[in-house]
Each structure stands twice: as C-alpha cells, then as structure tokens.
Design an enzyme around this catalytic site. Structure first.
Site, PDB file in Angstrom:
ATOM      1  N   PHE A   1      -2.559   5.616  -0.705  1.00 41.33           N
ATOM      2  CA  PHE A   1      -2.252   7.038  -0.913  1.00 41.33           C
ATOM      3  C   PHE A   1      -1.498   7.290  -2.203  1.00 41.33           C
ATOM      4  CE2 PHE A   1       1.706   5.598   0.838  1.00 41.33           C
ATOM      5  CZ  PHE A   1       2.695   6.505   0.451  1.00 41.33           C
ATOM      6  N   LYS A   2      -0.912   6.248  -2.779  1.00 45.13           N
ATOM      7  CA  LYS A   2      -0.161   6.425  -4.032  1.00 45.13           C
ATOM      8  C   LYS A   2      -1.063   6.882  -5.173  1.00 45.13           C
ATOM      9  CE  LYS A   2       3.427   4.850  -1.844  1.00 45.13           C
ATOM     10  NZ  LYS A   2       4.351   3.818  -2.234  1.00 45.13           N
ATOM     11  N   ASP A   3      -2.366   6.622  -5.066  1.00 45.63           N
ATOM     12  CA  ASP A   3      -3.285   7.020  -6.133  1.00 45.63           C
ATOM     13  C   ASP A   3      -3.350   8.533  -6.305  1.00 45.63           C
ATOM     14  OD1 ASP A   3      -4.198   4.482  -7.005  1.00 45.63           O
ATOM     15  OD2 ASP A   3      -5.569   4.344  -5.303  1.00 45.63           O
TER      16      ASP A   3
END
Length: 739
Positions: free
Chosen positions: A343-345
C-alpha cells in the site's frame, strides 16, 4: 474586437473574507449575496480578471453565470448569445448547419480570439475548450471554473431539452462517447473545479463557484500547524504559517510535532461523493486531492500530470485499488498492485513528484526514511522514477532493521537501489530507526552544517510527512464508492474498515475519509503480538514500560511507537497542542501516558481494536486458501482474524490488504504447510507460483529479484553518530560528484 465596456470593480487585494464575515456576524444579519458584494467590492480577483464558467452542454453555465453576476453586481457574458450570434449575425444552430462540425470549431475559436472583457462573469460554450488558441486567449484574463457534472446527469438533462446531438458529434458516435471525449479538454484548462450533482439547484452551484474562486484567491486560508503548537495552533505571526509546499519539504515540524491542516480537512457533500461513483480511481484522486492541496501550491494541471504518472502503467491492475469479495460480508481492498507490492506505493509513486515540484531549485535535498519493510522499497522506487534532472538534486536514503524484515523485503530494498537511492541496514529495530531520524531532523546544528557545508537540506518521506497521508485517504473513499457502484450498498449506508496497524498512518487516513464524508462507522485497529495500540484503544493507557519488540511474520506492524497516533490525538483534543506536547513528553521521559476519560470516550466512538497471535495469523492464511483459493499476506491475515472477532455483521467490512503475499513467502509456505522451504527468495516465489495461486505472484517483485540477485548494501551499528556519518558520506559521494 468584441469588448465589454463597463465601470471596473474597485478591488483591493490580500484581505480576509473571514474577517469581514466575523464583523458582520457581530453587527447584524447580512445575506450571503450582500457579503459577497461587499467582499468583491474591496478584494481582488487577481486584478480585474473574469470568472469563466466552463463545462459540457447542459452543465448550467448560463444560469449559474447569471446568478453569480447578480451576486457580484457585475456584467455577465454568454459566449453563445452575446459573442457568437452577435459576430455571425445568425444563430449558433444555423452556423453549425452552414459550415459543419470541424469548420464550426474553427470559426468559434476565431470569434473567441477577438473577444476581450475584464471583471465579468463569462459562460463559455460547451465546445470552446476544444480550440486551444481561443482558450489560451480567454484564460489569460480569467479564472476558469469547471462545472463538473456526471455524464449520466448531462445526458438526462439534454434528453429533457430534446437535444440529441452536440458540436463535434459525427456519424456513428454516441452522445455519451462525445461527452466523454470532451472531458480531456475541460481538464486541460480549468483552474478550479465545482462538483455538481444531479439535483443540485443552480443557486447552490453559484455559491460553490464563489467559494471556489475565493479559495483560489486566498491561499493564506490553508495553512498548517504543528500538533504541538500552543494556543490551539492559532499563531499571531504570519511567518509561522506553513503551506502545503512547506510541509512536503520539511516533513517534521521544528518542535518535533507533525503538521496538520490548521482549519481541518475539507468536507464533501453526499451529492459530491455520489458524482464520483462512476469515476476512475485517478479521477477520484484528482478531485479529492484538489480539495486538500491549494492550487497555489500545486495547480490542478500539474496535479493531474502527477496523478497520471503515479497511477499509470506502473500499476498492474487498471482499477488501481480494486475491492474483491472475500466471504460473507467481508471485502478485501487490494492495495498491492503497485510496483513494490504494498500500500505504500499509493503515496510513494506520487509524493516524490510533489516534492520535486515544491522544492526550491537552489538547494539539494536528501530524503531520509525509516522503514519496517514495505516503505523502504516503495520510497526507493518512487524517487528513482523522477526525471533525470530532479535525480541530480534529490537523493533518498532508507534505514531499515537489518534483521527485522523478511528476506524478500530485504532483497527487494537492495534491488531497488539506484543512482540516487540507497538502503542502509541498521543493527536494531524499526523504533530505533524512526527515533534516530526524528533526532537528526531536530538537531539544528547538524542540519545547519549540512546546508552550509554541502548546500543540502534534509527531508522526510515517512508517513510523518503530510504528503504521504493524503493519497491514502483516496483509496479508502474509493473502496466505499466501489461498493456503491457494484450495488453492494446504497450511498449513505455504513461500512466498517479493518486495517493492520503499526505506525497508525493507514487507519488515520480512513478516519480522515470519514471526516470528509465517507460513511465509515468503525475503524478496527488490528495488531499482532506487538499490541500496544490494542491496549491503548481499549484502556487509554499508552505504556511502553517493560515492553520489548517481538519480531513476527507481519513486520510492518512490528512497531511500538506509532508516530501518526499523535495526529489523531491532536484531532480528538480539538487542536490542543499543549496537551499533545505534555503527553508525548511524558511518553519520552517516563515511557507511558494516560488519556483523559473524555478523550478516551471520543476515541472509542471511532476505533475498536484487537490483536492476533502468530499461530492464528498462519491458521487464517491456510483456512482462507483452503476455502477460497485466495492467499492473504501475513498483515492482511492479522486483520482478517481481528475482523472475524470484532465485526457485528450488521454492515459490510472492508479489510485493507496492505501487501502482496509474495513478500512474505517463507511464512506463506509455512502456513500452506509446505515442508521444504528453500532459503533463496527467488526459489520461494517460483515455488509459490507452482500452486497457481489467486492472485498470481507479484510481477514487479519477481522482476526486481531476477535483475538484482547479486546487489549489496551497507550495514551500520545502532548509533546515532554512525547514521549521521553515513548521511554525510552519501552527500559527498552523490551531490559533490553531480556538481
């Protein structure tokens, strides 16, 4: 040349509407229109610029324009009636029939090029934006306001008006197709957007237009403060105000607090959210972020460019953040389709481009980040995708616990190293890495030395940076809209969300989405055995005394000090920075703090919490795979276990699937009860692929490991002075070589 003559408004720039409204409130009741007339009689729209209304046929430009002009007591010009028909001496329909579609657009553009006005409200035709030269001309002296009406609503309105063809619609082209085609031109030209739902009255749209123009003109209304600001953050000195571009660059506030919007987050009406149900993910992101980022910091056109780059071909799923039904009332929000499989993307494919746009050109920047696993590869990948000229002046350095991430996560971080991006292993845990970076940022002697000696400033890319949080709000809102679009719920029906939580950023973004109008009922905070947050949410006691970090198979939530919790405490304390300062001083000095009873009650209205053991985590992975064929990653499994225990099954629950299972292959293979597990990360992924899993092994991760199997990285001791030395060495090696 066609020119509107009138007595220009007497306008004075740089004053505050809010101040005028405050005086009026205490003197006597004043109608909304009177307030606007008073404000515009003494405030500048950047000189004598026009308000230019743009949108598709049927958007209500003419009607809204007349109302806005009446409120401001200024001239109103309808391009169709007052310019085109006057110039051509015939009706628009007659001209179109006479010259045909293509020539009509050219003739319309020529008429626009001869047109001049100032201080007026101008309603464009639906096809004006398709002529570039004409729009460039009219935009030079105006603020373009896009009346953004859903295509389905426009088609309904045109049908009721008995309009079945519009300019540019050729044989074989449907009305819907030409309306969709035109959107690219509207998006190219606008300065501010006004969302218009199906049943919104023209009077309300006109008020929205005036609000949007006021906001556009007054960037000073959107400032940021530290969570530790005194006097509830209300500063009396203009110099202390921070804008979005400032907080993107600075990351951490000088007093050690985190930046938050001084006046809170923008609110969307139910009609505005519903207008986004049929929108793409990128379109939803554009609308939400436009409301949160002032165009003086990042104009709408630049924001659209950044979003297009961030959520383009580097995501493997066209839906970007799809929602998948798992079982019963449980749905998975898949947040792992980006290039580094977590999800950091969502933030870190966008934030580097925002950062590059906002920073001054006269200084180099070294971005520091602490990671418990996923952030490291995401930040390295994101900053390595900058344009070459930006990579020369922006570098990134990621610190991670050398023995506190999965083997594949480590291989991925090492593989993501590029000419301006490096990974440093630290012989400690994530909390040390995060605390060390905070100490470096607040060491003015050291940061000053780097600036003077090397012309280099430090910046942060952890979720302490406000630009990391904002993009996460979008996917929580988008998930809800997807459930509405799929017919699972009607808009307004509540949902719960369950999020594996370590640093509190992802769940805070869900809480922000709730504040902005998404009907989220409860946010369920899911912890692993490092369950300090579970205890805190249940008791109000944040107690680190005697706690030691326990390494688990879900390393992204192996965190004891949750940085973004500070932002939430500031929120429920109604901006009481002095209280936040007191709590975190007590945590730093004594290892614990206790929340007041009234604040705990407010917290528990938003949050519930539970935790999951290692055995239960692995059992959940096996159980879900056995019954559905779907493989959860270890963090999502933690959330699944907690959701099963805490949900009341009265509404859907959206579980954030925060990473792809490929990143945690050894744990997944154990969960699937595969006896022989090879140590090589690439071999582990190939073994998983042989099971034909759902979803497939992550493409980006597989490619990264294949290409970078022999890369190396630096490892350093858990010593602040050693980390500072590493930073100085990197600056010397990168920026001094470049220049």
């Amino acid at each position: 040349m066609f020119h509107v003559k009138y007595q220009p408004l007497r306008l004075i720039a740089q004053s505050s509407l809010s101040g005028m409204c405050l005086k009026l409130m205490f003197s006597r009741p004043v109608a909304f229109a009177q307030i606007w007339k008073l404000w515009f009689s003494s405030h500048s729209l950047v000189g004598n610029k026009n308000i230019i209304l743009m949108g598709p046929p049927g958007a209500g430009k003419t009607t809204v324009g007349r109302i806005v002009g009446q409120k401001l007591d200024c001239p109103v010009i309808d391009i169709d009636d007052d310019v085109l028909e006057t110039t051509w001496n015939m009706s628009v329909s007659e001209k179109l029939q006479d010259v045909g579609n293509e020539q009509f657009l050219e003739e319309e553009g020529k008429a626009l090029l001869k047109f001049s006005a100032s201080g007026s409200v101008i309603s464009l035709t639906g096809s004006n934006p398709m002529h570039a030269a004409g729009m460039q001309h009219v935009k030079q002296n105006g603020i373009v306001v896009y009346l953004d009406v859903p295509t389905a609503v426009i088609m309904s309105r045109l049908k009721s008006m008995k309009v079945d063809r519009i300019v540019g619609q050729g044989p074989g082209t449907s009305l819907k197709d030409i309306l969709q085609f035109r959107k690219q031109f509207y998006k190219r030209w606008y300065d501010v957007r006004v969302l218009c739902g199906g049943d919104v009255a023209a009077e309300i749209v006109a008020e929205k237009v005036l609000d949007a123009v006021k906001r556009y003109q007054n960037s000073e209304l959107e400032t940021y403060i530290s969570t530790r600001s005194s006097s509830f953050g209300r500063s009396t000195h203009k110099d202390t105000h921070k804008y979005f571009s400032d907080v993107v660059i600075e990351g951490l506030a000088p007093d050690g607090g985190l930046f938050v919007p001084e006046r809170g987050l923008p609110k969307f009406t139910a009609e505005e959210w519903q207008s986004l149900i049929e929108a793409t993910y990128a379109e939803r992101a554009q609308v939400v972020l436009e409301r949160c980022i002032h165009p003086a910091d990042i104009p709408a056109s630049k924001l659209q460019e950044i979003i297009g780059i961030a959520y383009g071909e580097n995501f493997s799923c066209s839906k970007i953040a799809p929602v998948r039904h798992l079982t019963g009332n449980q749905f998975l929000l898949e947040l792992f389709h980006g290039p580094t499989a977590s999800f950091k993307d969502f933030a870190l494919q966008m934030m580097p481009h925002m950062f590059a746009y906002c920073i001054p050109r006269s200084c180099n920047y070294l971005v520091l980040v602490a990671t418990s696993g996923d952030t490291g590869s995401a930040v390295l990948d994101g900053f390595s995708r900058l344009h070459d000229i930006d990579k020369q002046r922006i570098a990134v350095m990621s610190f991670f616990p050398e023995d506190g991430v999965s083997p594949i996560q480590k291989s991925q971080m090492i593989g993501c190293q590029k000419e301006n991006a490096w990974s440093i292993g630290v012989k400690s845990d994530f909390d040390f890495c995060q605390t060390a970076i905070k100490q470096i940022f607040t060491n003015s002697d050291y940061t000053g030395f780097l600036t003077v000696e090397y012309g280099t400033a430090l910046a942060a890319a952890n979720s302490i940076n406000w630009a990391r949080l904002l993009p996460q709000v979008v996917y929580h809102a988008s998930a809800y809209l997807d459930l509405v679009q799929q017919g699972i719920i009607a808009f307004g029906s509540p949902v719960d969300v369950c999020i594996p939580t370590g640093n509190f950023g992802n769940i805070l973004a869900a809480l922000y989405a709730k504040i902005m109008g998404i009907p989220i009922r409860k946010c369920i905070c899911a912890s692993n055995q490092n369950n300090v947050l579970t205890d805190f949410i249940q008791t109000g006691s944040y107690d680190l005394r005697g706690r030691k970090l326990v390494p688990t198979s879900s390393p992204a939530v192996d965190i004891l000090k949750s940085s973004n919790l500070e932002r939430y405490l500031h929120l429920i304390a109604d901006g009481d920075g002095e209280l936040v300062t007191q709590l975190y001083s007590q945590l730093e000095n004594q290892g614990h703090f206790q929340l007041r009873k009234d604040l705990l009650e407010k917290l528990q209205q938003d949050l519930v919490a539970g935790w999951c053991s290692e055995d239960d985590c692995l059992a959940a992975i096996h159980s879900v795979y056995s019954t559905t064929g779907y493989i959860l990653d270890t963090h999502t499994a933690v959330a699944k276990v907690v959701a099963d225990r805490l949900q009341d099954r009265t509404c859907p629950i959206i579980i954030s699937s925060t990473a792809h299972y490929s990143k945690f292959a050894p744990a997944i293979l154990r969960a699937l009860r595969i006896a022989e597990i090879k140590q090589n990360p690439l071999s582990q992924l190939h073994l998983l692929s042989s099971y034909s899993p759902l979803p497939p092994v992550h493409w980006g991760l597989l490619e990264t490991l294949k290409k970078n199997a022999n890369e190396h990285h630096q490892v350093c001791a858990a010593d602040l002075s050693v980390l500072m030395s590493q930073i100085e060495t990197l600056i010397q090696n990168h920026f001094m070589k470049v220049f």
